[in-house]
Enzyme design. Structure first.
Site, short mmCIF file in Angstrom:
data_model
loop_
_atom_site.label_atom_id
_atom_site.label_comp_id
_atom_site.label_asym_id
_atom_site.label_seq_id
_atom_site.Cartn_x
_atom_site.Cartn_y
_atom_site.Cartn_z
N GLU A 5 0.95 -1.06 0.10
CA GLU A 5 0.06 -0.08 -0.01
C GLU A 5 0.94 1.21 -0.08
O GLU A 5 1.88 1.57 0.73
CB GLU A 5 -0.88 0.01 1.19
CG GLU A 5 -2.04 1.21 1.30
CD GLU A 5 -2.77 1.37 0.14
OE1 GLU A 5 -3.48 0.51 -0.48
OE2 GLU A 5 -2.90 2.52 -0.38
N HIS B 53 -1.83 3.17 4.72
CA HIS B 53 -2.68 3.78 3.88
C HIS B 53 -3.13 5.30 4.44
O HIS B 53 -3.01 5.22 5.67
CB HIS B 53 -3.89 3.40 3.94
CG HIS B 53 -5.07 3.43 2.65
ND1 HIS B 53 -5.87 4.83 2.93
CD2 HIS B 53 -5.28 3.07 1.55
CE1 HIS B 53 -6.40 4.85 1.88
NE2 HIS B 53 -6.40 3.80 0.99
N ASP C 199 1.69 -0.04 -4.78
CA ASP C 199 0.58 0.17 -5.85
C ASP C 199 0.36 1.78 -6.25
O ASP C 199 -0.19 1.66 -7.51
CB ASP C 199 -0.64 -0.48 -4.95
CG ASP C 199 -1.08 0.63 -3.87
OD1 ASP C 199 -0.20 1.20 -3.45
OD2 ASP C 199 -2.24 0.18 -3.26
N HIS C 200 0.79 2.57 -5.36
CA HIS C 200 0.70 3.92 -6.25
C HIS C 200 1.19 4.70 -5.21
O HIS C 200 1.79 4.43 -3.87
CB HIS C 200 -0.69 4.35 -6.24
CG HIS C 200 -1.72 4.08 -5.00
ND1 HIS C 200 -1.74 4.81 -4.02
CD2 HIS C 200 -2.58 3.12 -4.51
CE1 HIS C 200 -2.49 4.44 -2.93
NE2 HIS C 200 -2.93 3.44 -3.40
N THR D 229 -5.55 1.41 -5.55
CA THR D 229 -5.12 -0.13 -5.55
C THR D 229 -5.86 -1.00 -6.53
O THR D 229 -4.97 -1.65 -7.18
CB THR D 229 -5.64 -0.50 -4.11
OG1 THR D 229 -5.26 0.40 -3.10
CG2 THR D 229 -4.99 -1.86 -3.82
#
Ligand code: GP9
Ligand code: MN
Length: 620
Positions: A256, A413, A472-473, A298
């Protein structure tokens, strides 16, 4: 009677007002107390309270627009209709912990399960949902209340009021969840934010729009795309790597919000990712690997990895196109004898995963209900990563082998919360509290990964598995650029720096194989062919926009979802071409050929999704 008259209920518009009030309150009551939606604080209480009002006003206005006579009966029918809709939602929610969507209505297997247990899902008290209908019927029949049709000014006033209420509702909801309608990440959040009726309307509109695009698509559209992909030379894969992990289990781990800038970096003598730094030494580490996600975050990263297609320019493909045909990594692996599963301790409604995973070909989704989640082992978005990995390993060890297991972490997150005991390094100190906390939560995730590897070894799974870990980003947006510049020791960040910050780690760990640092430029769209090549599978004939990262002839190229791109020599972003080595602006003409290519990649991929073109693919 006098009392009714004094409220104007018997003769004029009182009946319509009463019905609006009753339908509104009924809906609020069901949304707030029958659906189990987490509502925190007075602000969210207020949002869920006002959320049904705009649609109730629109519903009554529609009746008034189209009917001059029979208004009273129509209002009662509208109340019954809303009760039925709520009852259907409630039953569906009890079964799936989710809300009905238009495509679900056409999926007989989904509803088949539900019909089988419908009676056990219904409760006697559910009949109370029809209280307003009953009250209105009594008012109409026994008390003789009448309902006059509205004049045009009254209708206009009701519609203006509905618009004002909806705008207020939406802007309040957007302060809690920005880009609520654009991203549509979770139906539960949608319903508690804009109300059940607005949600259904929105869902119907999105599906109608998508359906029309699909209806006009034909086989010819796919042929054009195939021709484009065929011109690109076939991947020549490094013989040493092709099939190196044939028959191994695959752990694909989505980390994450993990960006590459934390790798190898220390703050005041504390490594941010001590475990990953060590792991990288024994792994193949891609230092020029970029995330390519859009609004689906995600879920977009998952989509890229599994399909080698790009996510959509707006919205989340997991939501908008969960019924399409896709040629996916899990489907191909299943044909090779793999068992395929996803592990993620969140509700299946989030990112529509409950619907999308079967489409993607996953056999089993271990979601929140498969985990032991308590207050002690949770923070922020849910189950903490350490416990997630521990429980996941216990679940994974009973899977049939070889397996393909996708694991999705959660603790790192936004807003990057941590309990004091889980803080292995102090927070960073800058003016961005977000960045400060991020550093500590990344360190926590690193610890969770370390324990996961220890446990996998203890359980004897390690030797037979490969591990593909990707960020993921981004976790730190451009908003924090000042603090970020400070951390990177720069005066300020340019668009070039920002593009380079979209690098996320890609670590491929193959037990017993030597570590290597790779400069290859790539992105998440390359994951599917890369994994298949490691397992000894050719990808010729597949419609992939990515290339195996071990292909010697692969184009050094990664496209971002906004059309920016990176090659080995250039970075193109915000309509400017930068020299990658110096970070200085350079002649735009140098980027031009790649610009066209980037554009083709994105438009063709979008066409495949909008037109559901893979349904015409003979591979199906
Ligand atoms: C939620 C998790 C996080 O289940 O995947 O989603 P994100 O907001 O990062 O897309
Ligand atoms: Mn994410």
């Amino acid at each position: 009677m006098k009392l009714l008259q004094s409220f104007g209920l018997r003769e004029n518009n009182g009946f319509a007002y009463l019905s609006a009030l009753l339908i509104w309150l009924k809906t609020y009551f069901v949304q707030r107390f029958c659906f189990v939606l987490p509502v925190k604080g007075w602000y969210q209480e207020l949002i869920i309270f006002i959320s049904p009002l705009s649609s109730v006003l629109v519903l009554l206005s529609l009746i008034m627009i189209f009917l001059r006579r029979g208004v009273r009966a129509a209002v009662i029918a509208a109340s019954a209709f809303t009760s039925l809709l709520l009852l259907a939602d409630l039953v569906y929610f009890r079964f799936y912990n989710d809300f009905i969507t238009i495509p679900v209505l056409f999926q007989s297997d989904n509803l088949g399960d539900l019909w089988g247990s419908i009676f056990s899902l219904l409760r006697p008290l559910d009949l109370l949902i029809f209280t307003d209908t009953l009250a209105l019927a009594v008012a109409a029949c026994a008390m003789g209340c009448r309902a006059a049709a509205w004049g045009k000014y009254r209708i206009a006033a009701a519609l203006v009021l509905a618009f004002m209420v909806f705008s207020t509702n939406l802007s309040m909801a957007n302060t809690v969840r920005p880009e609520l309608l654009e991203r549509t990440f979770d139906r539960q959040i949608m319903v508690k934010s804009i109300g059940a009726y607005n949600y259904h309307l929105y869902d119907a509109l999105v599906n109608a729009q998508m359906g029309s695009k699909k209806a006009f698509a034909s086989n010819g559209d796919l042929v054009e795309i195939e021709n484009f992909l065929r011109q690109i030379p076939k991947d020549e894969i490094d013989a040493e790597m092709f099939g190196i992990a044939k028959g191994y289990n695959v752990f694909l781990i989505s980390m994450e919000s993990l960006q590459s800038f934390v790798i190898g970096r220390s703050i005041e003598g504390n490594e941010i990712t001590p475990f990953l730094n060590r792991l990288i030494k024994d792994s193949i580490y891609f230092e020029n690997f970029y995330h390519q996600t859009g609004q689906g975050k995600t879920s977009d990263a998952e989509f890229l990895a599994d399909t080698s297609l790009y996510p959509l320019p707006s919205g989340a493909v997991y939501f908008t196109h969960a019924q399409n045909a896709y040629d996916t990594l899990p489907k191909i692996l299943k044909k090779l004898g793999y068992y395929t599963a996803v592990f993620h301790a969140n509700d299946p409604s989030f990112w529509n995963r409950g619907h999308m995973y079967p489409t993607m070909g996953y056999e089993r989704f271990f979601a929140a209900s498969d985990y032991n989640i308590t207050e002690q082992n949770s923070i922020g978005w849910g189950l903490k990563d350490i416990s997630f990995f521990e429980q996941t390993t216990d679940l994974a060890k009973s899977l049939p082998e070889p397996f393909f297991a996708k694991l999705i972490t959660l603790t790192n997150h936004y807003p990057f919360e941590l309990t004091a005991g889980d803080r292995f390094i102090p927070e960073y100190t800058s003016r961005s509290q977000t960045l400060n906390r991020y550093i500590a939560t990344v360190r926590y995730m690193d610890e969770a990964l370390k324990r996961f590897f220890d446990k996998v070894k203890e359980e004897g799974l390690y030797e037979r598995s490969i591990f593909v870990l990707y960020g993921d980003h981004y976790g730190i947006s451009q908003k924090h650029r000042k603090a970020m510049a400070g951390l990177l020791g720069k005066e300020k960040l340019t668009p070039f720096d920002h593009a380079q910050l979209q690098r996320v780690p890609l670590i491929i760990h193959i037990p017993g194989s030597a570590g290597k640092r790779m400069k290859t430029v790539g992105g998440q769209v390359d994951l599917k062919p890369t994994v298949l090549h490691l397992l000894g599978e050719e990808t010729v004939g597949e419609i992939n926009f990515g290339h195996g990262l071990f292909a010697k002839n692969r184009p050094e190229f990664a496209v971002f979802r906004d059309g920016s791109f990176v090659t080995d020599r250039y970075v193109f972003t915000e309509n400017t071409c930068y020299d990658k080595a110096t970070g200085e602006k350079t002649d735009k003409a140098r980027c031009e050929p790649f610009r066209e290519l980037a554009d083709k990649h994105l438009t063709y991929s979008d066409q495949i999704i909008y037109g559901d073109l893979l349904r015409f693919n003979p591979r199906f």
